[in-house]
Design an enzyme around this catalytic site. Structure first.
Site, mmCIF file in Angstrom:
data_model
loop_
_atom_site.group_PDB
_atom_site.id
_atom_site.type_symbol
_atom_site.label_atom_id
_atom_site.label_comp_id
_atom_site.label_asym_id
_atom_site.label_seq_id
_atom_site.Cartn_x
_atom_site.Cartn_y
_atom_site.Cartn_z
ATOM 1 N N GLY A 223 11.177 2.940 -0.294
ATOM 2 C CA GLY A 223 10.717 3.110 1.080
ATOM 3 C C GLY A 223 11.844 2.991 2.103
ATOM 4 N N ASP A 243 15.661 -7.114 -4.055
ATOM 5 C CA ASP A 243 14.215 -6.866 -4.167
ATOM 6 C C ASP A 243 13.660 -7.759 -5.266
ATOM 7 O OD1 ASP A 243 11.539 -5.529 -4.192
ATOM 8 O OD2 ASP A 243 12.578 -4.045 -2.958
ATOM 9 N N ALA A 294 12.317 -6.447 3.822
ATOM 10 C CA ALA A 294 11.180 -6.675 2.918
ATOM 11 C C ALA A 294 9.960 -7.077 3.731
ATOM 12 C CB ALA A 294 11.518 -7.775 1.909
ATOM 13 N N GLY A 295 8.834 -6.468 3.411
ATOM 14 C CA GLY A 295 7.617 -6.804 4.151
ATOM 15 C C GLY A 295 6.412 -6.383 3.354
ATOM 16 N N LEU A 301 -10.047 -8.246 8.167
ATOM 17 C CA LEU A 301 -10.459 -8.683 9.505
ATOM 18 C C LEU A 301 -10.320 -10.201 9.599
ATOM 19 C CD1 LEU A 301 -13.674 -6.535 10.050
ATOM 20 C CD2 LEU A 301 -11.396 -6.164 11.039
ATOM 21 N N ALA A 303 -12.249 -12.355 10.697
ATOM 22 C CA ALA A 303 -13.488 -13.041 10.291
ATOM 23 C C ALA A 303 -13.557 -13.220 8.773
ATOM 24 C CB ALA A 303 -14.703 -12.272 10.787
ATOM 25 N N ASN A 352 -3.124 -4.810 15.651
ATOM 26 C CA ASN A 352 -3.799 -3.757 14.895
ATOM 27 C C ASN A 352 -5.014 -4.355 14.207
ATOM 28 O OD1 ASN A 352 -4.152 -1.169 14.015
ATOM 29 N ND2 ASN A 352 -2.685 -1.309 12.335
ATOM 30 N N TYR A 358 -0.456 -9.767 9.534
ATOM 31 C CA TYR A 358 0.735 -8.914 9.617
ATOM 32 C C TYR A 358 1.298 -8.902 11.054
ATOM 33 C CZ TYR A 358 3.517 -4.585 9.007
ATOM 34 O OH TYR A 358 4.515 -3.652 8.960
ATOM 35 N N THR A 393 5.944 7.358 4.846
ATOM 36 C CA THR A 393 6.264 6.629 3.606
ATOM 37 C C THR A 393 5.076 6.761 2.661
ATOM 38 O OG1 THR A 393 5.316 4.595 4.457
ATOM 39 C CG2 THR A 393 7.678 4.880 4.794
HETATM 40 P P1 NAI Z 1 7.352 -0.772 0.941
HETATM 41 O O1 NAI Z 1 6.166 -1.540 0.493
HETATM 42 O O2 NAI Z 1 7.490 0.642 0.464
HETATM 43 O O3 NAI Z 1 8.684 -1.555 0.523
HETATM 44 C C1 NAI Z 1 8.832 -2.924 0.736
HETATM 45 C C2 NAI Z 1 9.803 -3.465 -0.283
HETATM 46 O O4 NAI Z 1 9.917 -4.882 -0.070
HETATM 47 C C3 NAI Z 1 9.334 -3.268 -1.710
HETATM 48 O O5 NAI Z 1 10.350 -2.721 -2.511
HETATM 49 C C4 NAI Z 1 8.943 -4.669 -2.164
HETATM 50 O O6 NAI Z 1 9.111 -4.891 -3.559
HETATM 51 C C5 NAI Z 1 9.899 -5.524 -1.324
HETATM 52 N N1 NAI Z 1 9.405 -6.891 -1.247
HETATM 53 C C6 NAI Z 1 8.136 -7.301 -0.995
HETATM 54 N N2 NAI Z 1 8.062 -8.640 -1.104
HETATM 55 C C7 NAI Z 1 9.302 -9.084 -1.422
HETATM 56 C C8 NAI Z 1 9.838 -10.365 -1.699
HETATM 57 N N3 NAI Z 1 9.062 -11.466 -1.673
HETATM 58 N N4 NAI Z 1 11.136 -10.481 -2.005
HETATM 59 C C9 NAI Z 1 11.936 -9.370 -2.052
HETATM 60 N N5 NAI Z 1 11.466 -8.121 -1.809
HETATM 61 C C10 NAI Z 1 10.165 -7.985 -1.509
HETATM 62 O O7 NAI Z 1 7.355 -0.866 2.531
HETATM 63 P P2 NAI Z 1 8.002 0.114 3.635
HETATM 64 O O8 NAI Z 1 6.938 1.006 4.138
HETATM 65 O O9 NAI Z 1 9.259 0.695 3.165
HETATM 66 O O10 NAI Z 1 8.297 -0.947 4.807
HETATM 67 C C11 NAI Z 1 9.524 -1.630 4.938
HETATM 68 C C12 NAI Z 1 9.460 -2.513 6.170
HETATM 69 O O11 NAI Z 1 9.112 -1.729 7.301
HETATM 70 C C13 NAI Z 1 8.409 -3.613 6.070
HETATM 71 O O12 NAI Z 1 8.891 -4.782 6.696
HETATM 72 C C14 NAI Z 1 7.242 -3.036 6.850
HETATM 73 O O13 NAI Z 1 6.409 -4.048 7.364
HETATM 74 C C15 NAI Z 1 7.978 -2.287 7.941
HETATM 75 N N6 NAI Z 1 7.221 -1.211 8.582
HETATM 76 C C16 NAI Z 1 6.826 -0.092 7.895
HETATM 77 C C17 NAI Z 1 6.152 0.921 8.546
HETATM 78 C C18 NAI Z 1 5.731 2.193 7.860
HETATM 79 O O14 NAI Z 1 5.243 3.107 8.521
HETATM 80 N N7 NAI Z 1 5.932 2.325 6.552
HETATM 81 C C19 NAI Z 1 5.817 0.825 9.981
HETATM 82 C C20 NAI Z 1 6.272 -0.392 10.583
HETATM 83 C C21 NAI Z 1 6.960 -1.352 9.910
#
Ligand code: NAI
Length: 452
Positions: A223, A243, A294-295, A301, A303, A352, A358, A393
């Protein structure tokens, strides 16, 4: 073909003849591409200090002056103090905007500094009003300019030297800022070393502006995180890709293709900070760019929320970052031009439905970058957040069609961003030269209406 079938279809002249508006194909940075692909017009209101340095920067980047369609319009309005000055802004911008080319860039520089206090005289109050008025101009112009063009504002502190804005001017004019629109970024006087003391960082080297810098990217296996790792490596950084162990294979793939190292680590583990710092100390002796990407989401909800969902999200998205940042602040591994960049979200700004956990974590990230910025600045380091909006994504591809289409279109560029758009923004904030930008939240959202 992109993920966005409607955008692809809208490029077809037959479809356009049916009155379907064309969704612009954004100009994005490619290695070796010029800063701008056409002439730029630079102006100033009154005795702006930045117009000449910006002209010199453009000349350096081989941007031609010229007639006809403009690839960029830059107005130094840092000297604007009165409502009459605003008339001069309009007088300059109106004919200039008419000449703005598709994918053009409108960039204003406005006056920063302390807001007028209780003892402010009439002039101070008028100046404060005028400074804020520029905000309204830029945000409105960003909604008016068409065909992939953007408008952004740099608010520059009164004592900031001209060089403090260079990396931001370059970013906002280039294809790197394709999906950053309608944003207001403050540029302060950088404290501490303006350039990397090791001297390896050369921001004017547009091919490798991060050469020699060591970057950590969490959540780098896929991602947005993988795009950040790729982009920082492309720009010359040595990347430590972090990761969870379960993502080991994908993580190794990222480390291999970026020529960096992989560190399989759950950032919520009790020994995570210690292991990360030990890896950095052993392999590199320092870190220049720490990217908290990482997220996770566990939507419910309020509730129906349970402690597991709540704690899991807060642990990854906020608690782990707090712990790593505290260790970096208190230790000596973060270099003097250290840059901490945290990935927030527009959900942390607007809230949201179904995402109290989140949004709490992402709003928490915003608080986390604002509070320590002054302390870090004293040693030359910065901390900022990027807040992505709708990014194409796997997560957004899985949304129901209606929600996905709405998410994509409710922004000024009428499309979703790409992971690389977030990554380019992280790269700009990671430059040693971006030392004047700290405590900021930069949205990568195409000027989404959500939380605007
Ligand atoms: P994703 O789920 O594709 O990738 C997240 C990565 O973080 C994964 O490879 C996962 O294994 C890793 N991860 C999760 N928990 C972990 C931990 N405890 N230790 C180490 N690594 C860990 O997510 P994406 O879509 O690439 O999002 C990346 C960031 O962008 C996140 O912080 C997300 O909240 C933020 N974000 C994404 C948006 C979107 O449209 N996709 C919009 C706004 C924010």
């Amino acid at each position: 073909m992109s993920n966005d079938a409607f955008r692809d279809l809208s490029q077809n002249p037959l479809i356009q003849r049916l009155g379907v508006p064309r969704i612009p194909v954004l100009r994005r940075h490619t290695v070796g591409a010029p800063l701008l692909d056409g002439p730029a017009l630079v102006g100033s209101v009154g005795s702006g200090r930045f117009a000449d340095p910006v002209r010199a920067l453009l000349k350096d980047a081989d941007v031609p002056d010229g007639d006809g369609r403009l690839a960029a319009v830059v107005l130094d309005a840092t000297a604007a103090r009165t409502v009459d000055d605003l008339a001069a802004v309009q007088e300059f911008l109106t004919p200039a905007v008419r000449r703005l080319a598709p994918n053009g860039r409108l960039l204003l520089l406005g006056p920063g500094g302390a807001p007028a206090g209780p003892a402010a005289g009439t002039g101070d109050v008028e100046a404060a009003a005028v400074a804020q008025a520029l905000d309204g101009i830029v945000r409105s112009a960003a909604k008016e300019v068409r065909a992939g063009a953007t408008a952004n504002l740099l608010v520059v502190d009164p004592d900031a030297p001209p060089a403090a804005v260079d990396s931001s001017v370059r970013f906002f004019l280039s294809g790197r800022s394709a999906y950053v629109d309608g944003q207001v970024v403050r540029v302060a006087t950088p404290v501490g070393p303006a350039r990397d003391p090791i001297g390896m960082d050369d921001p004017t080297d547009d091919v490798h502006p991060l050469a020699g810098r060591v970057a950590v990217v969490t959540g780098a296996a896929r991602g947005i995180g993988a795009a950040i790792a790729d982009t920082l490596a492309r720009d010359g950084a040595r990347v430590v890709a972090v990761d969870v162990p379960a993502a080991g294979e994908a993580l190794a793939g990222v480390a291999n293709r970026t020529g960096g190292t992989a560190l399989a680590l759950d950032i919520t583990a009790a020994d995570a900070t210690g292991r990360l710092l030990a890896h950095l100390a052993e392999r590199h002796g320092r870190v220049d760019v720490m990217v908290h990407n990482a997220g996770i989401t566990r939507d419910k909800l309020l509730a129906n929320m349970d402690a597991d969902r709540w704690n899991a999200v807060l642990a990854v998205n906020l608690r782990a970052q707090l712990a790593i940042n505290a260790a970096l602040r208190d230790g000596d591994l973060l270099s003097d031009s250290g840059r901490i960049v945290c990935v927030a979200s527009t959900s942390g700004i607007a809230g949201n439905r179904g995402q109290t956990n989140y949004a709490a974590s992402k709003a928490g990230v915003i608080g986390m970058v604002r509070a320590p910025a002054p302390g870090l600045a004293a040693r030359g380091a910065t901390i900022n957040a990027v807040a992505p909006g709708f990014i194409e994504t796997e997560m957004t591809a899985r949304m129901p069609l209606g929600t996905r289409e709405a998410g994509r279109r409710i922004n000024s560029l009428r499309q979703g961003g790409l992971p690389v758009d977030v990554a380019e923004t992280v790269g700009w904030l990671g430059l040693a030269e971006s030392g004047g930008v700290t405590g900021q939240v930069v949205r990568v959202c195409g000027q989404s209406l959500i939380g605007a």
